[in-house]
Motif scaffolding. Structure first.
Motif, mmCIF file in Angstrom:
data_model
loop_
_atom_site.group_PDB
_atom_site.id
_atom_site.type_symbol
_atom_site.label_atom_id
_atom_site.label_comp_id
_atom_site.label_asym_id
_atom_site.label_seq_id
_atom_site.Cartn_x
_atom_site.Cartn_y
_atom_site.Cartn_z
ATOM 1 N N ILE A 1 27.009 41.409 16.595
ATOM 2 C CA ILE A 1 28.227 40.586 16.619
ATOM 3 C C ILE A 1 28.866 40.608 18.008
ATOM 4 O O ILE A 1 29.333 39.579 18.514
ATOM 5 C CB ILE A 1 29.221 41.087 15.548
ATOM 6 C CG1 ILE A 1 28.673 40.804 14.146
ATOM 7 C CG2 ILE A 1 30.590 40.437 15.733
ATOM 8 C CD1 ILE A 1 29.504 41.411 13.027
ATOM 9 N N LYS B 1 27.346 41.058 20.737
ATOM 10 C CA LYS B 1 26.351 40.638 21.734
ATOM 11 C C LYS B 1 25.953 41.778 22.667
ATOM 12 O O LYS B 1 25.816 41.602 23.879
ATOM 13 C CB LYS B 1 26.879 39.442 22.536
ATOM 14 C CG LYS B 1 27.154 38.208 21.674
ATOM 15 C CD LYS B 1 27.554 37.032 22.523
ATOM 16 C CE LYS B 1 27.828 35.809 21.657
ATOM 17 N NZ LYS B 1 26.668 35.388 20.853
ATOM 18 N N GLU C 1 24.881 33.944 14.190
ATOM 19 C CA GLU C 1 26.063 34.767 14.493
ATOM 20 C C GLU C 1 27.041 34.744 13.316
ATOM 21 O O GLU C 1 27.607 35.775 12.940
ATOM 22 C CB GLU C 1 26.751 34.250 15.749
ATOM 23 C CG GLU C 1 25.972 34.491 17.034
ATOM 24 C CD GLU C 1 26.711 33.971 18.257
ATOM 25 O OE1 GLU C 1 27.945 33.807 18.175
ATOM 26 O OE2 GLU C 1 26.059 33.731 19.279
ATOM 27 N N TYR D 1 28.057 37.973 10.809
ATOM 28 C CA TYR D 1 29.422 38.423 10.507
ATOM 29 C C TYR D 1 29.669 38.435 8.997
ATOM 30 O O TYR D 1 30.321 39.345 8.475
ATOM 31 C CB TYR D 1 30.437 37.505 11.191
ATOM 32 C CG TYR D 1 31.854 38.014 11.084
ATOM 33 C CD1 TYR D 1 32.342 38.965 11.974
ATOM 34 C CD2 TYR D 1 32.696 37.568 10.069
ATOM 35 C CE1 TYR D 1 33.636 39.447 11.869
ATOM 36 C CE2 TYR D 1 33.980 38.052 9.945
ATOM 37 C CZ TYR D 1 34.450 38.993 10.851
ATOM 38 O OH TYR D 1 35.720 39.473 10.737
#
Length: 350
Positions: free
Chosen positions: A91, A93, A200, A204
């Motif tokens: 999350i 990166k 992404e 999450y």
């Protein structure tokens, strides 16, 4: 014996002694009734003894189940703690291409789940014996009911988890790299994980579901442990020192004492990932505990004499950045003691 009584009745009738005959007949009836009552009493005693033995065996079997459940819950919580750490790296990166080559676990972050399957048959069996159980087992049964209800919440949450997993598997199945093992598809998969905006979002979503299920497992574990302690108390003179020894055996640690002036824990060593804690009142008085998050008292926990309870847990993340203080107060609301909650911790009020 029957011929003997019949001979007496015949002799009385032949001698025309009807008064004595009727008295004798009534006496004989009373003897038969008394015999029946004694037989019923013996039968009831045998039946009660049988049930008592069954309850004792069920308690023993349940104790083994609860031990298994606790160890299994601890194992799965460790799994989700690892999963949480890796998910957040994605999350935020912070994952690189080489990380995916070195750790195959990263390929299945959104579809890799582990279900807690506690043993529950003896819990239900014991609850069914509620009317026949001895007084000392009544509190055990009440705690077992709480554990049964906690299992309902756990199963309900798992249904949501399975829906998320099913949805994720269906979504990922549209990509060739999910089934192909060659180097080209491996490269495509890693690029997808690193740069795809939709992934992404799903990462999450998976992380959020991880939080909730982790929380449900920790709640179940706390009530499971409370039930185990109740059994120990019912079976023998189980004092506070023995309780602490048992909790230590399960890698549980006591809360840290704090000054009443302390309003927030700032040292890193107390910023542990959150879970439901076990709180025990071993006194004959009701106890009042204020729970503090970030300098504010958010709720109060009331413990009746000799009551065990799990603490309230809040949705703050597996490695939550909020710190919990428990404040024991008197009837006027004045601070008596404060405690710092820790991971795998417990609080015994003596």
């Amino acid at each position: 014996m029957i011929k003997f009584f019949r001979h007496i009745r015949k002799s009385l009738i032949e001698k025309n002694k009807m008064g004595k005959y009727f008295k004798y007949a009534i006496g004989e009836i009373l003897l038969v009734v008394i015999g029946i009552l004694i037989a019923l009493q013996i039968n009831n005693w045998n039946e009660n003894k049988k049930i008592e033995n069954e309850i004792t065996q069920t308690i023993s079997d349940l104790e083994n189940d609860l031990t298994y459940n606790h160890k299994e819950a601890q194992r799965i919580l460790k799994f989700y703690y690892q999963l949480d750490s890796l998910t957040k790296l994605g999350i935020y990166k912070k994952l690189k291409k080489e990380d995916y080559y070195e750790n195959n676990f990263l390929d299945y972050i959104t579809t890799n789940w582990d279900q807690l399957r506690p043993k529950t048959s003896n819990i239900i069996k014991l609850i069914d014996y509620e009317k026949d159980a001895k007084k000392e087992y009544k509190e055990v049964i009440e705690e077992a009911k709480l554990l049964r209800d906690q299992k309902v919440d756990l199963d309900s949450n798992w249904e949501h988890v399975t829906k998320v997993i099913s949805d994720e598997l269906e979504y990922m199945s549209q990509y060739l790299f999910t089934s192909a093992k060659d180097s080209i598809n491996k490269e495509a998969k890693i690029n997808f994980f690193l740069h795809n905006p939709e992934y992404e979002k799903r990462l999450y979503k998976s992380w959020s579901m991880n939080q909730v299920y982790y929380d449900n497992i920790s709640r179940y574990m706390a009530v499971n442990l409370a039930t185990l302690l109740k059994i120990k108390q019912a079976n023998k003179d189980f004092d506070t020192s023995q309780m602490k020894q048992l909790l230590a055996h399960y890698n549980m640690k006591p809360f840290k004492k704090a000054a009443c002036s302390e309003s927030q824990i700032t040292t890193q060593q107390y910023r542990k990932y959150r879970a439901s804690h076990l709180i025990v009142n071993t006194t004959k008085d009701s106890m009042f505990l204020n729970l503090y998050f970030d300098k504010k008292a958010t709720s109060q926990l009331i413990l009746e004499p000799y009551q065990m309870a799990r603490s309230y847990s809040y949705f703050v993340g597996v490695d939550g950045n909020q710190n919990v203080l428990y404040e024991q107060v008197d009837n006027s609301g004045n601070c008596i003691k404060k405690f710092r909650a820790i991971q795998n911790g417990y609080l015994i009020i003596e």
